[in-house]
Design a protein around this motif. Structure first.
Motif, PDB file in Angstrom:
ATOM      1  N   LYS A   2     -67.863  71.272  82.900  1.00 45.41           N
ATOM      2  CA  LYS A   2     -68.479  70.705  82.253  1.00 45.41           C
ATOM      3  C   LYS A   2     -70.198  71.018  82.629  1.00 45.41           C
ATOM      4  CE  LYS A   2     -65.822  67.524  79.341  1.00 45.41           C
ATOM      5  NZ  LYS A   2     -65.067  66.605  78.481  1.00 45.41           N
ATOM      6  N   SER A   3     -71.128  71.217  81.765  1.00 39.46           N
ATOM      7  CA  SER A   3     -72.634  70.844  82.814  1.00 39.46           C
ATOM      8  C   SER A   3     -72.106  69.680  83.044  1.00 39.46           C
ATOM      9  CB  SER A   3     -73.384  71.662  81.535  1.00 39.46           C
ATOM     10  OG  SER A   3     -74.207  71.383  81.580  1.00 39.46           O
ATOM     11  N   CYS A   5     -75.349  66.211  82.938  1.00 41.48           N
ATOM     12  CA  CYS A   5     -75.567  65.596  81.894  1.00 41.48           C
ATOM     13  C   CYS A   5     -76.608  64.873  82.655  1.00 41.48           C
ATOM     14  CB  CYS A   5     -74.315  64.587  81.302  1.00 41.48           C
ATOM     15  SG  CYS A   5     -73.531  65.067  80.144  1.00 41.48           S
ATOM     16  N   ARG A  23     -77.818  63.296  77.541  1.00 41.68           N
ATOM     17  CA  ARG A  23     -77.480  64.492  77.448  1.00 41.68           C
ATOM     18  C   ARG A  23     -77.203  65.707  77.835  1.00 41.68           C
ATOM     19  NH1 ARG A  23     -81.598  65.916  72.952  1.00 41.68           N
ATOM     20  NH2 ARG A  23     -82.174  64.144  71.824  1.00 41.68           N
ATOM     21  N   CYS A  24     -76.975  66.937  77.809  1.00 41.77           N
ATOM     22  CA  CYS A  24     -75.821  68.123  78.562  1.00 41.77           C
ATOM     23  C   CYS A  24     -77.132  68.378  78.824  1.00 41.77           C
ATOM     24  CB  CYS A  24     -75.277  69.178  77.657  1.00 41.77           C
ATOM     25  SG  CYS A  24     -74.289  69.958  78.423  1.00 41.77           S
ATOM     26  N   VAL A  31     -74.540  64.472  74.000  1.00 39.62           N
ATOM     27  CA  VAL A  31     -72.850  63.894  75.077  1.00 39.62           C
ATOM     28  C   VAL A  31     -72.441  63.569  73.722  1.00 39.62           C
ATOM     29  CG1 VAL A  31     -71.653  64.392  76.526  1.00 39.62           C
ATOM     30  CG2 VAL A  31     -74.113  65.759  76.803  1.00 39.62           C
ATOM     31  N   PHE A  33     -68.453  61.026  73.896  1.00 43.18           N
ATOM     32  CA  PHE A  33     -67.722  61.457  74.889  1.00 43.18           C
ATOM     33  C   PHE A  33     -65.424  61.731  74.147  1.00 43.18           C
ATOM     34  CE2 PHE A  33     -69.871  59.512  76.948  1.00 43.18           C
ATOM     35  CZ  PHE A  33     -70.612  59.683  78.415  1.00 43.18           C
ATOM     36  N   ARG A  56     -67.296  71.735  69.919  1.00 43.48           N
ATOM     37  CA  ARG A  56     -67.486  71.587  71.463  1.00 43.48           C
ATOM     38  C   ARG A  56     -67.716  72.619  72.304  1.00 43.48           C
ATOM     39  NH1 ARG A  56     -64.505  68.629  75.054  1.00 43.48           N
ATOM     40  NH2 ARG A  56     -63.055  68.274  73.246  1.00 43.48           N
ATOM     41  N   CYS A  59     -70.884  74.632  76.865  1.00 46.95           N
ATOM     42  CA  CYS A  59     -71.069  73.983  78.294  1.00 46.95           C
ATOM     43  C   CYS A  59     -69.313  72.618  78.476  1.00 46.95           C
ATOM     44  CB  CYS A  59     -72.140  73.265  78.045  1.00 46.95           C
ATOM     45  SG  CYS A  59     -71.828  71.911  75.962  1.00 46.95           S
ATOM     46  N   HIS A  61     -68.936  70.227  76.650  1.00 46.14           N
ATOM     47  CA  HIS A  61     -69.468  68.694  75.630  1.00 46.14           C
ATOM     48  C   HIS A  61     -69.016  69.273  74.463  1.00 46.14           C
ATOM     49  CE1 HIS A  61     -70.105  66.828  79.869  1.00 46.14           C
ATOM     50  NE2 HIS A  61     -71.089  68.589  79.454  1.00 46.14           N
ATOM     51  N   HIS A  63     -70.365  67.820  70.920  1.00 48.48           N
ATOM     52  CA  HIS A  63     -71.890  67.752  70.146  1.00 48.48           C
ATOM     53  C   HIS A  63     -71.668  67.894  68.734  1.00 48.48           C
ATOM     54  CE1 HIS A  63     -73.897  69.322  74.284  1.00 48.48           C
ATOM     55  NE2 HIS A  63     -73.533  69.898  74.458  1.00 48.48           N
TER      56      HIS A  63
END
Length: 73
Positions: A2-3, A5, A23-24, A31, A33, A56, A59, A61, A63
Motif C-alpha cells: 500500500k502507498s 498515507c 489521505r493516500c 483512506v 480502513f 480499492r 494504491c 487503499h 476509497h
C-alpha cells in the motif's frame, strides 16, 4: 504494498472545518480502513444526494468516488 498515507495540514474540508482525514500519497484521496467504513461513507454521501461507491485503488487503499452515470444518446 500500500502507498504511504498522511494527514493534511491546514486543509479545509467541504463542511467548513479542518480536514484531518488520513489521505493516500499516491492519489490524495481519503483512506478507509475497512470495506464497512468505506461503504458507510459512500451510503452517507448517497443519502445526501451525491451518489457514491467504494473501491480499492491501484494504491491498495479503499476509497470512495462518485458513481458514474451512463448518458444515453
Amino acid at each position: 504494498m500500500k502507498s504511504a498515507c498522511y494527514v493534511p495540514e491546514g486543509r479545509q474540508g467541504w463542511w467548513g472545518g479542518p480536514d484531518t482525514r488520513l489521505r493516500c500519497r499516491a492519489d490524495d484521496k481519503v483512506v478507509f480502513f475497512s470495506e464497512a467504513d468505506a461503504q458507510k461513507a459512500a451510503n452517507r454521501a448517497t443519502n445526501r444526494g451525491d451518489p457514491m461507491i467504494f473501491y480499492r485503488g491501484k494504491c491498495g487503499h479503499l476509497h470512495v468516488a462518485r458513481k458514474k452515470v451512463r448518458r444515453h444518446g
